[in-house]
Design a protein around this motif. Sequence first.
Motif, mmCIF file in Angstrom:
data_model
loop_
_atom_site.group_PDB
_atom_site.id
_atom_site.type_symbol
_atom_site.label_atom_id
_atom_site.label_comp_id
_atom_site.label_asym_id
_atom_site.label_seq_id
_atom_site.Cartn_x
_atom_site.Cartn_y
_atom_site.Cartn_z
ATOM 1 N N ILE A 30 0.862 -1.189 0.000
ATOM 2 C CA ILE A 30 0.000 0.000 0.000
ATOM 3 C C ILE A 30 0.894 1.234 0.000
ATOM 4 O O ILE A 30 1.802 1.345 0.828
ATOM 5 N N ARG A 31 0.624 2.183 -0.873
ATOM 6 C CA ARG A 31 1.527 3.328 -1.003
ATOM 7 C C ARG A 31 0.962 4.636 -0.470
ATOM 8 O O ARG A 31 1.706 5.530 -0.096
ATOM 9 N N ARG A 32 -0.351 4.807 -0.431
ATOM 10 C CA ARG A 32 -0.929 6.122 -0.134
ATOM 11 C C ARG A 32 -1.327 6.257 1.331
ATOM 12 O O ARG A 32 -2.102 5.453 1.847
ATOM 13 N N ILE A 33 -0.804 7.280 1.992
ATOM 14 C CA ILE A 33 -1.164 7.584 3.370
ATOM 15 C C ILE A 33 -1.274 9.094 3.539
ATOM 16 O O ILE A 33 -0.437 9.852 3.041
ATOM 17 N N ILE A 34 -2.325 9.505 4.230
ATOM 18 C CA ILE A 34 -2.498 10.898 4.631
ATOM 19 C C ILE A 34 -2.558 10.909 6.148
ATOM 20 O O ILE A 34 -3.387 10.222 6.755
ATOM 21 N N ALA A 35 -1.671 11.661 6.774
ATOM 22 C CA ALA A 35 -1.534 11.631 8.230
ATOM 23 C C ALA A 35 -1.677 13.033 8.805
ATOM 24 O O ALA A 35 -1.316 14.033 8.174
ATOM 25 N N LEU A 36 -2.172 13.082 10.031
ATOM 26 C CA LEU A 36 -2.398 14.340 10.723
ATOM 27 C C LEU A 36 -1.256 14.636 11.682
ATOM 28 O O LEU A 36 -0.845 13.776 12.467
ATOM 29 N N GLY A 37 -0.746 15.863 11.606
ATOM 30 C CA GLY A 37 0.298 16.319 12.516
ATOM 31 C C GLY A 37 -0.022 17.704 13.035
ATOM 32 O O GLY A 37 -1.185 18.097 13.112
ATOM 33 N N GLY A 38 1.014 18.459 13.383
ATOM 34 C CA GLY A 38 0.822 19.773 13.964
ATOM 35 C C GLY A 38 1.512 20.871 13.186
ATOM 36 O O GLY A 38 2.481 20.635 12.448
ATOM 37 N N MET A 39 1.052 22.091 13.384
ATOM 38 C CA MET A 39 1.516 23.240 12.619
ATOM 39 C C MET A 39 2.990 23.547 12.850
ATOM 40 O O MET A 39 3.651 24.143 11.999
ATOM 41 N N GLY A 40 3.530 23.147 14.000
ATOM 42 C CA GLY A 40 4.907 23.498 14.338
ATOM 43 C C GLY A 40 5.955 22.966 13.395
ATOM 44 O O GLY A 40 7.069 23.502 13.348
ATOM 45 N N ILE A 41 5.637 21.931 12.624
ATOM 46 C CA ILE A 41 6.654 21.384 11.719
ATOM 47 C C ILE A 41 6.539 21.945 10.306
ATOM 48 O O ILE A 41 7.199 21.454 9.391
ATOM 49 N N LEU A 42 5.739 22.988 10.140
ATOM 50 C CA LEU A 42 5.781 23.733 8.882
ATOM 51 C C LEU A 42 7.016 24.636 8.859
ATOM 52 O O LEU A 42 7.604 24.937 9.898
ATOM 53 N N LEU A 51 12.115 25.294 10.949
ATOM 54 C CA LEU A 51 10.722 24.975 11.221
ATOM 55 C C LEU A 51 10.145 25.986 12.208
ATOM 56 O O LEU A 51 10.871 26.583 13.020
ATOM 57 N N LEU A 52 8.839 26.159 12.175
ATOM 58 C CA LEU A 52 8.184 27.060 13.124
ATOM 59 C C LEU A 52 8.535 26.708 14.562
ATOM 60 O O LEU A 52 8.787 27.589 15.389
ATOM 61 N N MET A 53 8.549 25.400 14.892
ATOM 62 C CA MET A 53 8.787 25.006 16.272
ATOM 63 C C MET A 53 10.227 25.250 16.724
ATOM 64 O O MET A 53 10.515 25.184 17.916
#
Length: 209
Positions: A98-110, A117-119
Amino acid sequence: MKLTVFGATGQVGLQVIKQALWQQHEVTAFGRNVFDIKMDDPNLHLFKGALFDEEDVAAVLQDSNAVISAIGGAFDGSDKARSLGIKTIIAQMKKAGIRRIIALGGMGILNADEDTLLMDTPSYPAEYIPVGNEHRKAYEYLRDSDLDCTFVCSPDIINDGPTGNYITSHNYPPAPNRYKINAGDLAQFMLNELEKNEYVKARVGISAV
């Protein structure tokens, strides 16, 4: 599409499931307390399992086309569900092809700029650093995995349904940035991204408008 949802009982995970079923996807929800989900739909399957158990994760991924991860955990970074959970999922996705993954993280690593990074900026709130480090590790596992990954870097999450009124950007916070987003809009974006593939191998900044 056959989707496996991790973090299924959290506020974003539940929104993902509701909207995915409405879109006629076949959904398998994974978690320790997954039978707390009270939705009656023939396309919803509940799989009780442990995130750090490789056999459980391998079993739930059988026949899946894609993965959505809305894994949460302690805000103080005292558990490793976000980082080590993603590491386990990645390993078993590779085995299952399986190749496709969408994961939730936090704004600090933008990105704050090309090198920072912001953080890692002096003005970033210290209380967000522990959970930010978990998000950073999770993102690094995904970035180095060679999977077709999208990492959604959320600001504060409001426990409410979708409005469709949000903006996104590649790798940086969007402008303007209201520093909040509805759980339903996060779910809507994640499911839309499965179809559009506009942010493959990228981080996503997102904000309500």
